[in-house]
Design a protein around this motif. Structure first.
Motif, PDB file in Angstrom:
ATOM      1  N   ALA A  12       0.814  -1.207   0.000  1.00 28.25           N
ATOM      2  CA  ALA A  12       0.000   0.000   0.000  1.00 28.25           C
ATOM      3  C   ALA A  12       0.845   1.254   0.000  1.00 28.25           C
ATOM      4  O   ALA A  12       0.453   2.269  -0.554  1.00 28.25           O
ATOM      5  N   SER A  13       2.027   1.195   0.638  1.00 26.60           N
ATOM      6  CA  SER A  13       2.801   2.412   0.808  1.00 26.60           C
ATOM      7  C   SER A  13       3.829   2.633  -0.281  1.00 26.60           C
ATOM      8  O   SER A  13       4.486   3.660  -0.311  1.00 26.60           O
ATOM      9  N   LYS A  14       3.989   1.705  -1.183  1.00 24.30           N
ATOM     10  CA  LYS A  14       4.970   1.867  -2.244  1.00 24.30           C
ATOM     11  C   LYS A  14       4.272   2.166  -3.553  1.00 24.30           C
ATOM     12  O   LYS A  14       3.530   1.343  -4.078  1.00 24.30           O
ATOM     13  N   PRO A  15       4.492   3.340  -4.148  1.00 30.18           N
ATOM     14  CA  PRO A  15       3.808   3.694  -5.374  1.00 30.18           C
ATOM     15  C   PRO A  15       4.355   2.934  -6.568  1.00 30.18           C
ATOM     16  O   PRO A  15       5.541   2.617  -6.624  1.00 30.18           O
ATOM     17  N   GLY A 205      -0.762   7.137   4.234  1.00 27.18           N
ATOM     18  CA  GLY A 205      -2.090   6.642   3.901  1.00 27.18           C
ATOM     19  C   GLY A 205      -2.235   5.151   4.135  1.00 27.18           C
ATOM     20  O   GLY A 205      -3.319   4.666   4.478  1.00 27.18           O
ATOM     21  N   GLY A 206      -1.137   4.402   3.976  1.00 24.09           N
ATOM     22  CA  GLY A 206      -1.200   2.961   4.201  1.00 24.09           C
ATOM     23  C   GLY A 206      -1.390   2.624   5.660  1.00 24.09           C
ATOM     24  O   GLY A 206      -2.249   1.822   6.018  1.00 24.09           O
ATOM     25  N   ASN A 207      -0.599   3.248   6.519  1.00 20.74           N
ATOM     26  CA  ASN A 207      -0.713   3.011   7.962  1.00 20.74           C
ATOM     27  C   ASN A 207       0.093   4.092   8.678  1.00 20.74           C
ATOM     28  O   ASN A 207       1.319   4.104   8.602  1.00 20.74           O
ATOM     29  N   GLN A 208      -0.590   4.983   9.383  1.00 19.18           N
ATOM     30  CA  GLN A 208       0.098   6.107  10.015  1.00 19.18           C
ATOM     31  C   GLN A 208       1.076   5.657  11.092  1.00 19.18           C
ATOM     32  O   GLN A 208       2.164   6.228  11.236  1.00 19.18           O
ATOM     33  N   SER A 269      -7.841   5.231  -3.758  1.00 21.38           N
ATOM     34  CA  SER A 269      -8.642   4.612  -2.700  1.00 21.38           C
ATOM     35  C   SER A 269      -8.998   5.621  -1.629  1.00 21.38           C
ATOM     36  O   SER A 269      -8.138   6.362  -1.146  1.00 21.38           O
ATOM     37  N   LEU A 270     -10.267   5.651  -1.223  1.00 25.62           N
ATOM     38  CA  LEU A 270     -10.710   6.552  -0.160  1.00 25.62           C
ATOM     39  C   LEU A 270     -10.095   6.192   1.187  1.00 25.62           C
ATOM     40  O   LEU A 270     -10.069   7.026   2.096  1.00 25.62           O
ATOM     41  N   ALA A 274      -3.206   4.295  -1.900  1.00 25.62           N
ATOM     42  CA  ALA A 274      -3.212   3.741  -3.255  1.00 25.62           C
ATOM     43  C   ALA A 274      -3.847   4.737  -4.221  1.00 25.62           C
ATOM     44  O   ALA A 274      -4.880   5.338  -3.909  1.00 25.62           O
ATOM     45  N   GLY A 275      -3.230   4.892  -5.375  1.00 21.82           N
ATOM     46  CA  GLY A 275      -3.744   5.802  -6.388  1.00 21.82           C
ATOM     47  C   GLY A 275      -2.624   6.632  -6.982  1.00 21.82           C
ATOM     48  O   GLY A 275      -1.447   6.379  -6.755  1.00 21.82           O
TER      49      GLY A 275
END
Length: 326
Positions: A12-15, A205-208, A269-270, A274-275
């Motif tokens: 999630a945290s890697k674009p 955004g993935g996990n604070q 993603s809300l 991701a995005g």
């Protein structure tokens, strides 16, 4: 945290290096929409109409970049429409009432929008106010200040060069405002893909908590993102003022919904993490092409709102299904 959880967090945290991260479906939808409108109307598939669509999406395109940043960190900003109006009114009052050069008015307008974003960021980080509530409060406050500046009256009459920014087509194609939107999009894409600070947005955004343990100053990133989003909303207000050759405190109503819709339709993603900008551009184009095509088909504006609402629901539903499959 389980090994599976760690792997999901890394994912999630890697674009992705692909500018179409998560936006393949929306791109196919955009192509299908263009094909349908090309067959349904005689004027859609023309150079003039294509340039008109680009002109019409400049404000939405600039605002959507800032909203992409906010949603990537798992936040939301409902104040962008009001901040847009505030920036316009500050610029208009500074230039037309106070008598200062328009360039100074533009700087003041952007400063006012940045201050709005700073206040939201501080509310979210220092006072732990949920982003929904903080931006809802700013939406009301910024709109109120925009009305107070001129007691609800519009300001008209700016230098010719300012209006021509949205009219003159350089090289027979792009206006200065469209070029500005493209520059903002390219810079934002490069920031997310090539800068460590951009990758931090995905991590937050993935996990604070994981991002904090990794050494990322989550509060600083959050404040910077809300300031950036507000400044881009203010910049969009300047562009809108050039298009209208006037400023009015009622501008920007409903823009926050269109902006969020464009970002979500583009695959961001809300839930955050991701995005990307490529998907946001596609989402902006879908809304712009859809509205343009419905106008060409003489569809009622009220029905247009229903159709766009259905498109938003389908986009969010598709994103939810895609996440469950992962």
């Amino acid at each position: 945290m389980s090994v599976l959880g760690i792997n999901e967090q890394k994912h999630a945290s890697k674009p992705s290096w692909s500018w179409l991260r998560g936006a393949t479906g929306p791109l196919i939808g955009l192509i299908g929409l263009c094909l349908f409108l090309s067959l349904a109307t005689d004027t859609f598939l023309s150079t003039r109409n294509g340039l008109n669509i680009l002109d019409q999406i400049t404000v939405l395109g600039i605002m959507s970049v800032g909203m992409t940043f906010v949603i990537l960190i798992g936040g939301i900003d409902l104040s962008v429409g009001s901040v847009l109006a505030l920036s316009m009114m500050v610029m208009g009052w500074t230039a037309n009432v106070a008598g200062l050069p328009l360039g100074v008015g533009i700087v003041f307008g952007l400063a006012a929008s940045a201050a709005s974003g700073l206040l939201v960021g501080l509310m979210v980080t220092m006072f732990r106010v949920p982003a929904f509530i903080a931006t809802l409060a700013m939406m009301s406050a910024a709109r109120g200040v925009a009305n107070m500046i001129t007691d609800g009256q519009q300001i008209v009459g700016f230098p010719d060069w300012f209006m021509m920014l949205a009219i003159d087509r350089h090289f027979g194609a792009l206006t200065a405002t469209v070029f500005l939107m493209l520059v903002v999009l390219v810079v934002a894409w490069a920031f997310l893909q090539l800068r460590a600070e951009g990758r931090m947005l995905y991590a937050v955004g993935g996990n604070q908590e994981v991002a904090r343990l990794a050494g990322i100053n989550v509060a600083r990133v959050t404040i910077a993102v809300y300031v950036c989003c507000a400044m881009l909303a203010g910049l969009a207000g300047i562009v809108l003022a050039a298009r209208l050759d006037s400023v009015q405190p009622s501008s920007g109503f409903g823009y926050e919904l269109d902006t969020i819709a464009a970002v979500v339709i583009g695959g961001t993603s809300l839930s955050g993490g991701a995005g990307g900008i490529g998907g946001t551009l596609i989402g902006v184009l879908i809304i712009g092409v859809l509205r343009n095509g419905l106008n060409l088909l003489n569809v009622s504006p009220f029905i247009q709102q229903v159709i766009i609402g259905v498109v938003i629901v389908l986009a969010v539903g598709a994103e939810t299904v895609r996440r469950k499959r992962r």
